[in-house]
Every structure is written in C-alpha cells, then in structure tokens.
Scaffold this motif. Structure first.
Motif, short mmCIF file in Angstrom:
data_model
loop_
_atom_site.label_atom_id
_atom_site.label_comp_id
_atom_site.label_asym_id
_atom_site.label_seq_id
_atom_site.Cartn_x
_atom_site.Cartn_y
_atom_site.Cartn_z
N LYS A 109 27.81 11.16 29.57
CA LYS A 109 29.29 11.40 29.36
C LYS A 109 29.61 11.19 27.76
CE LYS A 109 28.92 12.71 33.51
NZ LYS A 109 27.48 12.32 33.54
N THR B 216 31.14 15.58 43.16
CA THR B 216 31.02 13.99 43.41
C THR B 216 31.45 13.47 44.70
OG1 THR B 216 30.57 13.91 40.90
CG2 THR B 216 30.97 11.90 42.08
N ASN C 274 31.52 12.95 37.43
CA ASN C 274 30.58 14.04 37.31
C ASN C 274 29.12 13.96 37.38
OD1 ASN C 274 33.14 15.74 37.15
ND2 ASN C 274 32.59 16.01 34.96
N GLU C 275 28.85 13.38 38.84
CA GLU C 275 27.31 13.01 39.22
C GLU C 275 27.04 13.48 40.36
OE1 GLU C 275 25.55 11.38 36.68
OE2 GLU C 275 26.93 9.59 35.79
N ASP D 70 33.67 18.09 39.73
CA ASP D 70 32.52 18.59 40.36
C ASP D 70 32.47 18.03 41.76
OD1 ASP D 70 31.61 16.32 40.06
OD2 ASP D 70 29.63 16.94 39.16
N ASP E 197 23.47 7.07 37.35
CA ASP E 197 22.27 8.01 36.96
C ASP E 197 20.89 7.11 37.12
OD1 ASP E 197 22.68 6.14 34.83
OD2 ASP E 197 23.22 7.39 33.46
N GLY F 13 21.57 15.36 35.35
CA GLY F 13 22.90 15.38 34.82
C GLY F 13 22.82 15.18 33.29
N SER G 163 24.68 15.69 40.94
CA SER G 163 23.39 15.82 40.89
C SER G 163 22.54 14.31 41.11
CB SER G 163 22.63 16.55 39.50
OG SER G 163 23.17 15.77 38.54
#
Ligand code: UDP
Ligand code: MG
Length: 307
Positions: free
Chosen positions: A204, A48, A12-13, A46, A95, A201, A15
């Motif tokens: 996790k 990704t 879910n990265e 999402d 990230d 983001g 962004s």
C-alpha cells in the motif's frame, strides 16, 4: 488459560484475509495457544470487511472492526489494542510477510516473563533500489535519535497486557508504534524473522506516502529538527561576525567597493536558511494544531457481532 489477541491491520486485503485467518489460526491451535484474531479494516474499498464478517460468523476466534475511512496503519494498531481482550497482544501484517510461526516463538518468550517481544527483520525482503535508499536515510536518522537500530525493527511484536495498557494511556494522536514500544520500556527481548514475500495483493506504500510517513514520524518523535534550526542560526551568526569584521576593516582601509556577488550570495543563503527554518517550525506548529484539536485517532463504523 491465557489468551493471545492478534491484531491484523487490513487495508484492501480481500485476497489475503481467508488465507491469513486460516494460517494463523491453524498455527496457533497446533501450538495450543488460546487466541482471538482481530482484523481491523482500514476503510477498505474492497470486500475485506465482508470477508471478515463471514469468517466471524463461522469461527468465534475471529473478530473484525471497520473504520469509516482510511486512517492509516498506526490507527488500526491502536484501535486493535484498545478492543483486544487478551492477556497479551500481537500485531502482525495481513499479507503474511511476517511469518506466523514466529508468533508462537514470541508467545513462548512471553510465557517466560518477557513483556515486549520485538520482531526484528533479519533481512528486509525484496524492495526497490530507491525505496531501499530512502528507507536507509530515514532509519539512519531515526536510529541516531533513538539510539536503537531502527532499520531492523518492524510493527511485528507481542506485548503483555501491562504494556498495552501503558500504550493506551498515551494521549498523542500521531503515534509511531514501532518506536513507542521501545519508549514505554518494560522487560523486552527480540526475535528475528525473515520478511516473506507478499503472497497476494500489492504493497500500500507509494513513494510519496513513505516520505510523508517518514516526516510525520520523525517530527512526532523528536524535536531535533527544531534544534537544527537553532544550529543553522548559530552558524549564520558566527559567519556574519567574521564577514562583518572583514567588511568593516575593508571599509576603513578604503578598499570596500566591489562585492556585489557576495551580497547576492549572502542574500540567497540567508533567505534559503530562513525559509527552511520557517518550514520546519511551521511543520511543528501544524502538528501542535493537529494534537490540540483533539480529534479521535479513528472512527469505527462497524464491529462484528461477537465483540
Ligand atoms: N495497512 C493498513 N492501512 C494502510 C496501509 C496498510 O492497515 O493505510 C496494512 C496492510 O493491510 C498490511 C500492513 O498494513 O496488513 C502492511 O502494509 P503493506 O503490506 O502494504 O506494507 P509493506 O509490507 O509493503 O511495508
Ligand atoms: Mg506487506
């Protein structure tokens, strides 16, 4: 010309994907390093993987894998390693908390002949108090057992092809990458880096997932808790011999009537110890069960076309 495969676990990265791909790509091309970026989407819910696919169409350096569900970061690392084509492989977070400039530094050390280049945190970045305490306890135990300072270690490392192949021969399903790279040996060195703030983001990791992670890693790496069970047993036996002698002496001297409190306390203590011990043994049993089933570490749903 040697190639560097950069494995980027991404869960879910959405962004971060574009910025990360752009930043790492730019830094590596400026340093004239031939590279491939391997995004492993860990069952992201999402966009990704979609974003990775779009990037892959435009830029041949970028490749992507997608898991059928969330299998965890360890699985993404091993999936990446087994699909990487490079003469050396690096693992870096999506990230940008691991500074990509350090990749270049690591690569240069690899060129000098080092086979494992460990990223060591010079500071841990911003973390909550409870998180810090918990991480401190976990790594304290791990460091004792492993005889290396685990608190500063990270998943950010660069490995030679030989090391990657060695890691891939390990059969266990429950891996602890951070420690296994020490375990396999080889000629290693370290590079320190400052943990950056997450650009976008959120982390996790919840507290429970950290607890699970700690327990599963400790037990996958060491049988010390099992020996701890034996240790408790020995203490109990010594204790019971002493108390036994005292009880018998009292009995023969005719003064053994009281002591109901002692009985209750002993029952509670022994009961507690037995329960904990059974729990520890049960945990290992479940680990053995998991390994014996021999299920794959991850299932790949999709790969980008340029694989
Ligand atoms: N990650 C993953 N699967 C997971 C959890 C995390 O692949 O189940 C990836 C995540 O996308 C990131 C890296 O592992 O690239 C580190 O995760 P995060 O930043 O959440 O952890 P932290 O930096 O807070 O330790
Ligand atoms: Mg992070």
């Amino acid at each position: 010309m040697s190639t560097l495969s950069v494995i980027i676990p991404s869960y879910n990265e959405e962004s971060n994907i574009e910025r990360t791909a752009e930043t790492i790509g730019r830094i590596l091309s400026e340093a004239q390093i031939e590279y491939e970026l391997l995004f492993v989407s860990d069952g992201s819910s999402d966009k990704t993987y979609e974003l990775v696919c779009n990037l892959a169409k435009r830029d041949a350096h970028i490749k992507g894998l997608e898991f059928s569900r969330n299998f965890g970061k360890e699985a993404t690392i091993f999936a990446g390693l087994s699909c990487a084509k490079g003469d050396c492989c690096a693992v870096i977070d999506c990230d940008l908390q691991h500074p990509p400039e350090t990749l270049v530094e690591m690569y240069r050390l690899w060129e000098q002949g080092y086979e494992v280049i460990e990223g060591i945190k010079s500071s841990r970045g911003k973390e909550g108090l409870i998180h810090k305490m918990f991480v401190g306890i976990f790594y304290g135990i791990m460091s004792k057992l492993m005889k290396i300072d685990m608190n500063a270690t990270s998943d950010f490392k660069l490995m030679d092809r030989k090391v990657v192949d060695a890691l891939l021969t390990l059969n266990e399903k429950n891996t602890f990458f951070r420690a296994l790279s020490f375990w396999v040996g080889f000629k290693s060195t370290t590079v320190t880096f400052d943990v950056q703030e997450r650009v976008a983001g959120k982390s996790k990791w919840s507290f429970t997932s950290l607890v699970k992670y700690a327990i599963s890693n400790t037990t996958s790496f060491t049988t010390a808790p099992l020996q701890f069970v034996t240790f408790i047993g020995v203490i109990m036996i010594i204790f019971s011999v002493v108390l036994g002698v005292q009880t018998l002496v009292k009995y023969f001297m005719g003064t053994a009537v009281e002591g109901f409190t002692t009985v209750i306390l002993l029952l509670l203590i022994i009961g507690g110890c037995i329960m904990i011990s059974l729990g520890i043994i049960g945990h290992y049993l479940s680990r053995i069960f998991d390994e014996v089933k021999g299920r794959p570490r991850y299932i790949i749903r999709n790969k980008t076309d340029n694989f």
